[in-house]
Design an enzyme around this catalytic site. Sequence first.
Site, PDB file in Angstrom:
ATOM      1  N   TRP A  78     -27.290  92.583  86.078  1.00  0.00           N
ATOM      2  CA  TRP A  78     -27.412  93.911  86.696  1.00  0.00           C
ATOM      3  C   TRP A  78     -28.057  94.892  85.720  1.00  0.00           C
ATOM      4  O   TRP A  78     -28.498  95.979  86.116  1.00  0.00           O
ATOM      5  CB  TRP A  78     -26.030  94.424  87.123  1.00  0.00           C
ATOM      6  N   GLN A  92     -16.586  98.994  78.638  1.00  0.00           N
ATOM      7  CA  GLN A  92     -17.778  99.816  78.893  1.00  0.00           C
ATOM      8  C   GLN A  92     -17.525 100.778  80.055  1.00  0.00           C
ATOM      9  O   GLN A  92     -16.561 100.617  80.797  1.00  0.00           O
ATOM     10  CB  GLN A  92     -18.938  98.901  79.242  1.00  0.00           C
ATOM     11  N   GLU A 104     -15.673  94.775  81.803  1.00  0.00           N
ATOM     12  CA  GLU A 104     -15.254  93.369  81.755  1.00  0.00           C
ATOM     13  C   GLU A 104     -13.931  93.161  81.041  1.00  0.00           C
ATOM     14  O   GLU A 104     -13.498  92.029  80.857  1.00  0.00           O
ATOM     15  CB  GLU A 104     -16.360  92.529  81.113  1.00  0.00           C
TER      16      GLU A 104
HETATM   17  C1  BGC Z   1     -21.704  93.335  79.511  1.00  0.00           C
HETATM   18  C2  BGC Z   1     -22.333  93.191  80.869  1.00  0.00           C
HETATM   19  C3  BGC Z   1     -23.812  92.885  80.703  1.00  0.00           C
HETATM   20  C4  BGC Z   1     -24.006  91.675  79.830  1.00  0.00           C
HETATM   21  C5  BGC Z   1     -25.458  91.374  79.548  1.00  0.00           C
HETATM   22  C6  BGC Z   1     -21.966  92.085  78.704  1.00  0.00           C
HETATM   23  O1  BGC Z   1     -21.463  92.237  77.416  1.00  0.00           O
HETATM   24  O2  BGC Z   1     -20.323  93.540  79.610  1.00  0.00           O
HETATM   25  O3  BGC Z   1     -22.163  94.376  81.599  1.00  0.00           O
HETATM   26  O4  BGC Z   1     -24.371  92.677  81.944  1.00  0.00           O
HETATM   27  O5  BGC Z   1     -23.366  91.903  78.595  1.00  0.00           O
HETATM   28  O6  BGC Z   1     -26.057  92.424  78.864  1.00  0.00           O
END
Ligand code: BGC
Length: 763
Positions: A352, A592, A479
């Site tokens: 995304w 985040q 996350e």
């Molecule tokens: C983040 C995600 C992101 C991914 C790739 C992860 O560490 O939490 O939101 O899409 O990295 O950049």
Amino acid sequence: MKNEWIISDNSLNEEDLLKNESIFNVSNGYIGIRGNFEEKYPDYYGTIRGSYINAFYEEVPIQYGEKAYAFPEKMQKIVNITDAQNVSIIIDGEKFSLFEGTVKSLNRYLDMEDGCYVREIWWVSPLGKELKIKITRLASLKYLELFTINYEIEKVNFDEGIIIESGIDGDVTNFTNESDPRLSSGHANILSVVSMVVENDIMQIVSETKNSKKLVAVTTKHSCNVNCDVSLLNAYKVAKTIFKTEPGKEIINFTKYNVYTDSRRYKSLVSQGIDIVDKLSRKPFEEILNEQRDYLKEFWSLADINIQGDEKLKLGLRYNLFQLLQAVGKDSKSNIAAKGLSGEGYEGHYFWDTEIYMLPFFTLCKPELAKGLLKYRFSILDSARQRARELGHKKGAAYPWRTIIGKECSAYFPGGTAQYHINADIAYSYIQYYLATGDIEFIKECGAEVLFETARIWIEIGHFHKGEFKIDAVTGPDEYTAIVNNNYYTNAMAKYNLKWATKLYYELLDKDPQMLNSLCNKISLLEEEIQQFARAYENMCLPYDKELKINAQDDSFLSKAVWDFENTPKEKYPLLLNYHPLTIYRYQVLKQADTVLAHFLVEDESDIQTIKNSYDYYEKITTHDSSLSCAAYSIMASKIGYLDKAYEYFIETARLDLDDTHGNTKDGVHTANMGGTWMAIVYGFAGLRIKENYISLTPKLPKKWSGLKFNFLYKGAHIQVDMSVDKTEITIQCDCPINLKINNVLYEIVSNQKIEIGILPNK
Ligand code: BGC
């Protein structure tokens, strides 16, 4: 001033060398080459020597300890392809190396105006022979297959001939690391050489991915301005051309032209590789460099942002924009990987990140590239429909969390497939593109179908409960919190998706019923479904906590214990590398921006007080362990008037890779954050928003800056914003009318105009 466009670093420490392999990558959206040394480091140094083609991948099996229904069986992985960087210089049997003899001077830099990476070296061999060498390399932005290296060699205190060995090496493997989930832990050997040709001053190696049998060819030719005795060598997986130059004082000018072709894009990759290298090697290096400069001149004329009063940040910002241009796929078959083409972190996957963090820059500064990225999502719509069926959804499309060709590659569903919000993020970017460009034809061609299919998923996974539309068992952007009910971000974005699908349906019914009819037939869409969309968005559950007066991140978030930040030592961050996910999930702690990001993207869903309260609440419990976080906080800090904070977060984003603040730049640069830097300025300090029938600006300037100037395109109009301490000038060049709201005052612009306003006070 030239220095404003130069990123330099001369350190020869092992750690810096690794980081700089990423920093000094040269890429053009098709090929990407890490900034390794042509002559290599000594064997005891670590290196990630890498060359990649965007969306050139191998499919490898995912091994699960315990596997459940509809877990992806295979994943795609970007392939480290044939290494064409190798060039050695030999004098009297001694190989030039920065780690032998004496380095009298070294200047290693990336030139963002010329689009090349340079090393200038004054070197004395252990036997006392002095050389001045300038090595310039670039991945051509005009000829996407071309990676070229030029050597200028001056013999300072001798005139005997020297030897230049130039090789291409098919003996390559991917990088693996068992202990970092952001890197691959297996499948290093995925490419093997199938044929080699070394004849008629051409070297070519064709290699094949082991399982999926995709081919890649690297074809190389050289040019040299002095007479040489040339011999070709064909060793095990390595082809070499050896040039013995005649004695003399003339400065040697040597160019290596490497052309990459792959079977996903080229029907006859072998002969096409030869034809292309034949054609391009007739161009002197200087000409290719000039064409690169011209391309960039045009790019910077619109994309550059001039910060006055902060040279280091200006450079950081330019670097980030340069990297975005280097990373973006330009053929609709590819997209922007999380690390661009600068490394193997996240295995070349698209997330995304593209739609929410990078597309805004392209939509407003390079709309034709934005369109290509959106077309790519359209091209994988069938896979997304298939994925939806696998997940048990009768209708709609479920875009994969991470992918290269459209199939889900995430093996960890709580942090992957559960992030259904990617569907709404993709829909959102189509709408923003439409609102910014007015390109209704493209919406008819691709956008409408994506919007309807993504909207259908919310009906599939949501349900009505006590009059509200609820969405259960999803993961939002944060996350560190997984599989929750009614994640505010997801619901608010799903609402936008459903609302626009409905709106577009009725707009098309009115303006182009024939087109709508054939699309509805194609995807069996009935008007009753659209009515369902409307009921769902009108009654969407958007969690709100009455006591705290904030939007709750999800139904259960606020009743969890708060993470013990006080007793978490610095070295325990990022938490994901030091705690089991379940430990993290039990607490109020964010990786985040989540609700705060939703408050930026769909700001009209909440009032400003709720937005402010939420910011204050979530900021305290956000670790920013993801590089996607600071930009969102910067934008929102600007919005609510915390200008100093907005500035601090902006600093974090602007030099994240240059200063390696996340400690993993060696695995590749953080492209989403790079887009975030641009957003922190344009959406943050300048307060740009793209609304339905107008755009709005609320300019503010951080205390440290004396000025800020940038450009963007809106519905064909060229808009320049020039902010200084006491006023903002907005110059609009347009052929057709546009509406612009500045500090809440609406201006209806009919032709070229300049508007001058006072700037909002610094808070
Ligand atoms: C983040 C995600 C992101 C991914 C790739 C992860 O560490 O939490 O939101 O899409 O990295 O950049």
